[in-house]
Design an enzyme around this catalytic site. Structure first.
Site, mmCIF file in Angstrom:
data_model
loop_
_atom_site.group_PDB
_atom_site.id
_atom_site.type_symbol
_atom_site.label_atom_id
_atom_site.label_comp_id
_atom_site.label_asym_id
_atom_site.label_seq_id
_atom_site.Cartn_x
_atom_site.Cartn_y
_atom_site.Cartn_z
ATOM 1 N N HIS A 163 -4.345 2.596 -2.823
ATOM 2 C CA HIS A 163 -4.574 2.018 -4.151
ATOM 3 C C HIS A 163 -3.309 2.232 -4.978
ATOM 4 O O HIS A 163 -2.604 3.234 -4.785
ATOM 5 C CB HIS A 163 -5.777 2.684 -4.816
ATOM 6 N N GLU A 208 -3.867 -6.517 -5.419
ATOM 7 C CA GLU A 208 -4.103 -6.133 -6.815
ATOM 8 C C GLU A 208 -2.780 -5.989 -7.557
ATOM 9 O O GLU A 208 -2.090 -4.979 -7.382
ATOM 10 C CB GLU A 208 -4.815 -4.775 -6.883
#
Ligand code: G3P
Length: 234
Positions: A101, A149
């Site tokens: 992430h 993302e």
């Protein structure tokens, strides 16, 4: 259009990352997970949650939807103080883990090792990439899912599927040229059903999101709106 992976996941999928928001800690996280389970049972849309580590086991025990960890370290069990092992995730009842992430980055070699360790343990990998080029490198590692993302949109409420639609369509096009198996999700700023609709329309297999649900006044209502957007493709 929904296709299954060996373990529990149906696409298009909604994955809710609880991060470390105060609203998703302890009882708050349990409530959101229960809402996600209720919407999933009522709509038939697959909704997964990634709770905070200290709540992972209790939430995995309490709900029937797939539960992911937010991170795992690429180390075997042993002398790795403070690390999270694949074995610990499995023991806690997780079906897999988010990796890399943008708030918990890993080197490519660590991603490679962690993806393999998860696979060997029968668990799923959901690896994040912040742009098309890193996404291509990650796709070559053959994770279960890959989430694009753009970090600058994370937590802003400005949906990637509207602000940067080209990053989704371009990623899908290029990743599909080298890997037809990996499921491609997108995330950052996804807060409404319409954002999810657009993400699926652009070719993604689902969404990875956090604040739009975790910080909502009524998380269940938001999850339902998103699931209904997915239903409109069936
Ligand atoms: O992991 C999901 C995430 O980084 C997107 O966050 O708050 O923009 O939905 P958010």
């Amino acid at each position: 259009m929904a296709k299954s992976l060996p373990r529990l996941i149906e696409f298009p999928v909604i994955v809710i990352n609880f991060k470390t928001y105060i609203e998703s800690l302890g009882n708050g996280g349990m409530k959101i997970a229960k809402e996600a389970e209720r919407v999933s049972n009522e709509t038939g849309v697959c909704v997964c949650v990634a709770p905070q580590f200290t709540d992972l086991k209790s939430i995995a025990n309490a709900v029937s939807i797939p539960v992911f960890a937010q991170h795992v370290d690429p180390y075997p069990p042993g002398s790795y103080t403070g690390s999270i092992s694949v074995e610990a995730l499995k023991d806690a009842g997780a079906v897999g883990s988010i990796l890399n992430h943008s708030e918990k980055k890993l080197q490519l070699t660590s991603i490679f090792t962690a993806v393999k360790m998860l696979k060997d343990a029968g668990l799923l990998s959901l690896v994040c990439a912040d742009d098309v080029e890193p996404a291509m490198a990650i796709a070559a590692l053959n994770p279960t899912m890959l989430a694009i993302e753009p970090p600058e949109l994370i937590g802003t409420g400005i949906p990637v599927s509207k602000a940067k639609p080209e990053i989704i369509s371009e990623s899908v096009r290029r990743i599909r040229s080298i890997n037809r198996e990996v499921k491609i999700l997108c995330g950052a700023g996804i807060t409404r059903g319409d954002d999810v609709y657009r993400a699926i329309e652009l070719g993604s297999d689902g969404v990875l999101l956090a604040s739009g649900v975790v910080k909502a006044k009524d998380p269940g209502a938001v999850i339902r709106e998103m699931a209904e957007a997915i239903l409109s493709f069936r």
